[in-house]
Design a protein around this motif. Structure first.
Motif, PDB file in Angstrom:
ATOM      1  N   MET A   1      -5.599  -1.234  -5.228  1.00 14.61           N
ATOM      2  CA  MET A   1      -5.765  -0.652  -3.917  1.00 14.61           C
ATOM      3  C   MET A   1      -4.508  -0.904  -3.091  1.00 14.61           C
ATOM      4  O   MET A   1      -4.000  -2.009  -3.050  1.00 14.61           O
ATOM      5  N   LYS A   2      -3.991   0.132  -2.496  1.00 16.61           N
ATOM      6  CA  LYS A   2      -2.784   0.044  -1.673  1.00 16.61           C
ATOM      7  C   LYS A   2      -3.166  -0.354  -0.257  1.00 16.61           C
ATOM      8  O   LYS A   2      -4.074   0.233   0.342  1.00 16.61           O
ATOM      9  N   THR A   3      -2.494  -1.372   0.269  1.00 14.45           N
ATOM     10  CA  THR A   3      -2.707  -1.767   1.659  1.00 14.45           C
ATOM     11  C   THR A   3      -1.493  -1.354   2.489  1.00 14.45           C
ATOM     12  O   THR A   3      -0.380  -1.226   1.978  1.00 14.45           O
ATOM     13  N   TYR A   4      -1.748  -1.149   3.757  1.00 13.07           N
ATOM     14  CA  TYR A   4      -0.717  -0.732   4.707  1.00 13.07           C
ATOM     15  C   TYR A   4      -0.732  -1.704   5.873  1.00 13.07           C
ATOM     16  O   TYR A   4      -1.799  -2.194   6.264  1.00 13.07           O
ATOM     17  N   ALA A 118      -6.660  -0.619   4.327  1.00 10.78           N
ATOM     18  CA  ALA A 118      -6.613   0.135   3.077  1.00 10.78           C
ATOM     19  C   ALA A 118      -7.656   1.240   3.171  1.00 10.78           C
ATOM     20  O   ALA A 118      -8.719   1.060   3.776  1.00 10.78           O
ATOM     21  N   VAL A 119      -7.314   2.366   2.604  1.00  9.26           N
ATOM     22  CA  VAL A 119      -8.220   3.521   2.581  1.00  9.26           C
ATOM     23  C   VAL A 119      -8.889   3.540   1.198  1.00  9.26           C
ATOM     24  O   VAL A 119      -8.210   3.368   0.190  1.00  9.26           O
ATOM     25  N   PRO A 120     -10.204   3.743   1.150  1.00 10.61           N
ATOM     26  CA  PRO A 120     -10.873   3.770  -0.154  1.00 10.61           C
ATOM     27  C   PRO A 120     -10.525   5.026  -0.961  1.00 10.61           C
ATOM     28  O   PRO A 120      -9.813   5.897  -0.480  1.00 10.61           O
ATOM     29  N   TYR A 121     -11.032   5.109  -2.159  1.00 10.82           N
ATOM     30  CA  TYR A 121     -10.958   6.283  -3.041  1.00 10.82           C
ATOM     31  C   TYR A 121      -9.642   6.428  -3.789  1.00 10.82           C
ATOM     32  O   TYR A 121      -9.214   7.526  -4.118  1.00 10.82           O
ATOM     33  N   GLY A 122      -8.958   5.304  -4.047  1.00 13.75           N
ATOM     34  CA  GLY A 122      -7.793   5.327  -4.926  1.00 13.75           C
ATOM     35  C   GLY A 122      -6.705   6.306  -4.507  1.00 13.75           C
ATOM     36  O   GLY A 122      -6.278   6.321  -3.364  1.00 13.75           O
ATOM     37  N   GLY A 125      -7.399   8.397  -1.514  1.00 13.75           N
ATOM     38  CA  GLY A 125      -7.214   7.634  -0.286  1.00 13.75           C
ATOM     39  C   GLY A 125      -5.752   7.496   0.094  1.00 13.75           C
ATOM     40  O   GLY A 125      -5.399   7.585   1.269  1.00 13.75           O
ATOM     41  N   ARG A 126      -4.884   7.292  -0.905  1.00  9.05           N
ATOM     42  CA  ARG A 126      -3.446   7.182  -0.614  1.00  9.05           C
ATOM     43  C   ARG A 126      -2.892   8.495  -0.081  1.00  9.05           C
ATOM     44  O   ARG A 126      -2.092   8.514   0.851  1.00  9.05           O
ATOM     45  N   VAL A 127      -3.336   9.598  -0.653  1.00  9.95           N
ATOM     46  CA  VAL A 127      -2.905  10.911  -0.162  1.00  9.95           C
ATOM     47  C   VAL A 127      -3.447  11.129   1.253  1.00  9.95           C
ATOM     48  O   VAL A 127      -2.721  11.575   2.151  1.00  9.95           O
ATOM     49  N   VAL A 133      -4.551   9.720   7.815  1.00  9.75           N
ATOM     50  CA  VAL A 133      -5.037   8.452   8.365  1.00  9.75           C
ATOM     51  C   VAL A 133      -3.955   7.705   9.144  1.00  9.75           C
ATOM     52  O   VAL A 133      -4.182   7.289  10.284  1.00  9.75           O
ATOM     53  N   ALA A 134      -2.787   7.516   8.563  1.00  9.40           N
ATOM     54  CA  ALA A 134      -1.715   6.778   9.244  1.00  9.40           C
ATOM     55  C   ALA A 134      -1.337   7.444  10.558  1.00  9.40           C
ATOM     56  O   ALA A 134      -1.101   6.764  11.563  1.00  9.40           O
ATOM     57  N   LYS A 135      -1.315   8.773  10.566  1.00  6.12           N
ATOM     58  CA  LYS A 135      -0.986   9.501  11.801  1.00  6.12           C
ATOM     59  C   LYS A 135      -2.074   9.306  12.854  1.00  6.12           C
ATOM     60  O   LYS A 135      -1.787   9.181  14.042  1.00  6.12           O
TER      61      LYS A 135
END
Length: 158
Positions: A1-4, A118-122, A125-127, A133-135
């Protein structure tokens, strides 16, 4: 999972005690959240309620397309007039860890937010994070900065 991790800083021309008093009330969060999010604290707190470790706060929020979501955070750490931390327990993120730091500066207070999420769904979620989401999070904090300046004034270096 990618965290920001996102960092935000804001200076206000008010004493530390006044800033802490405002930001340590869960009921004031709605005052600095964009109205289109329809953010409502659903926990039953008295107007003078202040955060404490273990405090659970529930909300209804519509972050995207008017879809109402339940959100629950827990205040996990508090050091009076220095910092507090909220962590999501139920909500739209896989991880939501938000640190709020305060320090007295000449002519006011400096607030610093560190948000790790972190956004779910692999991969989906990253896309979604890169496209939307970040915006949206940036937009929320930009709104917050303006709302806080409107309430307390703009800090001017002395």
């Amino acid at each position: 999972m990618k965290t920001y991790t996102l960092n935000f800083e804001q200076k206000l021309p008010i004493p530390l005690a006044e800033a802490w008093d405002f930001f340590s009330s869960p009921l004031n969060l709605a005052k600095i959240t964009p109205p289109e999010m329809r953010f409502v604290v659903t926990s039953a707190y008295k107007p003078d309620a202040k955060i404490y470790p273990g405090m659970v706060i529930t909300y209804k929020v519509s972050p995207l397309l008017g879809i109402k979501l339940n959100w629950m955070t827990e205040i996990t750490h508090v050091k009076d007039q220095e910092y507090f931390v909220d962590d999501q327990r139920v909500g739209p993120y896989a991880i939501w860890h938000h640190e709020h730091h305060f320090k007295s500066i000449k002519g006011g207070v400096e607030m610093a937010d560190k948000l790790t999420y972190a956004v779910p769904y692999g991969i989906i979620g990253r896309v979604a994070n890169s496209l939307l989401v970040a915006k949206e999070i940036q937009k929320i904090f930009t709104y917050r900065e303006k709302a806080i300046n409107d309430m307390f004034g703009v800090y001017k270096q002395l």
